[in-house]
Design an enzyme around this catalytic site. Structure first.
Site: not given
Ligand SMILES: NC(=O)c1ccc[n+]([C@@H]2O[C@H](COP(=O)([O-])OP(=O)(O)OC[C@H]3O[C@@H](n4cnc5c(N)ncnc54)[C@H](OP(=O)(O)O)[C@@H]3O)[C@@H](O)[C@H]2O)c1
Length: 278
Positions: A176, A210
């Site tokens: 990651y 979150r």
């Molecule tokens: N949450 C954290 O603590 C955190 C910290 C640092 C960075 N980030 C980054 O922020 C971004 C968003 O994360 P999040 O925490 O908001 O995650 P999340 O709540 O799991 O949301 C992810 C979104 O992306 C979609 N998705 C996942 N895989 C996909 C794929 N292969 N193709 C198309 N859509 C896809 C999901 O829908 P489906 O599941 O239906 O595909 C969902 O709409 C990511 O890049 C993550 O690495 C998150």
């Protein structure tokens, strides 16, 4: 600002722009969709699960500010899906794209010695290859928008969502972290290459936010273990809390505005101070 430059209202305005935001059905992506649409941007988004997208569309249509958001089911790890997504966005948004937000991403927790070739390939395709290829595919549309007049204040924007894991090391997050570190450098490289095209490329690197990322990534986690991981992380965050998706969305929105017209190639941490803590 130059004497004849844009007014304050014009610098903090996005009304009439168009955007493609990946991963908009949940978490940070959904907050970005809603924030941009709230500023009058016409947004197209995507996610893998169509039922979740339909539920979002149903809610958005009930809100005047968000009613014009459109969506396509798509897996950004699949090359053909990415091509179909950009074609759908082009059609929905009238052939013009001002903003691309590469947000969709997944993770997994495994010691490096346990990672399979499939684990590695899946995360690279989802987080990094999608970011590069979608930027490539979007380039002609971003170029069209950026050259439509208005000078620096009409630049189009790519915003990538990486992670502080691209800067600091976490055990079990080696793959990651590699995808996110590469996204940070890709941001700088594309920013330098596309400055001549009046396309700005920036990145937001969140700390812990979150969201449902572990569930969306297919990780089944003992809630007690998850709680301990969060507590250990928060002990190192000066603000002693997780971020909220809206706190990431507001930074993304700022980077897309004419107000940020001299900002490109930057990776901005939104992390409650985690990366500056002793
Ligand atoms: N949450 C954290 O603590 C955190 C910290 C640092 C960075 N980030 C980054 O922020 C971004 C968003 O994360 P999040 O925490 O908001 O995650 P999340 O709540 O799991 O949301 C992810 C979104 O992306 C979609 N998705 C996942 N895989 C996909 C794929 N292969 N193709 C198309 N859509 C896809 C999901 O829908 P489906 O599941 O239906 O595909 C969902 O709409 C990511 O890049 C993550 O690495 C998150």
């Amino acid at each position: 600002m130059a004497v004849n430059g844009p007014s304050r209202e014009e610098r903090w305005r996005l009304a009439g722009k168009t955007a493609l935001v990946t991963g908009g059905s949940k978490g940070i992506g959904r907050a970005i969709v809603e924030e941009l649409a709230g500023f009058g941007v016409r947004v197209h988004t995507c996610a893998r699960h169509d039922a979740d997208l339909q539920e979002c569309l149903r809610r958005w249509r009930a809100d005047d500010r968000l009613a014009r958001v459109t969506a396509t089911a798509c897996d950004v790890s699949v090359r053909g899906d990415r091509e179909r997504l950009v074609a759908a966005a082009r059609d929905e948004l009238g052939g013009r794209l001002d903003i691309l937000v590469n947000n969709a991403g997944q993770t997994f927790f495994k010691p490096a010695t346990d990672c399979s070739a499939e684990d590695y390939a899946r995360l690279m395709a989802t987080n990094l290859e999608s970011c590069f290829h979608l930027a490539q595919l979007a380039h002609p549309l971003l170029l069209l928008a950026s050259s439509s007049g208005g000078g620096a204040s009409s630049s189009s924007s790519v915003v990538n969502i990486s992670s502080i894991a691209g800067f600091v090391s976490y055990p079990t997050l080696s793959v990651y972290s590699a995808t996110k570190g590469a996204m940070n450098q890709l941001t700088r490289s594309l920013a330098a290459e596309w400055a001549k095209d009046n396309i700005r490329v920036n990145c937001v690197a969140p700390g812990g936010v979150r969201t449902e990322i572990t569930a969306s990534s297919g990780i089944k986690m003992d809630p007690e273990v998850a709680q301990k991981m969060v507590a250990a992380e928060l002990a190192r965050v000066p603000m002693h809390r997780l971020g909220e998706p809206e706190e990431i969305a507001s930074m993304v929105t700022f980077l897309c505005m004419p107000a940020a017209s001299y900002v490109t190639g930057q990776v901005i941490c939104a992390d409650g101070g985690r990366t500056i803590a002793a």
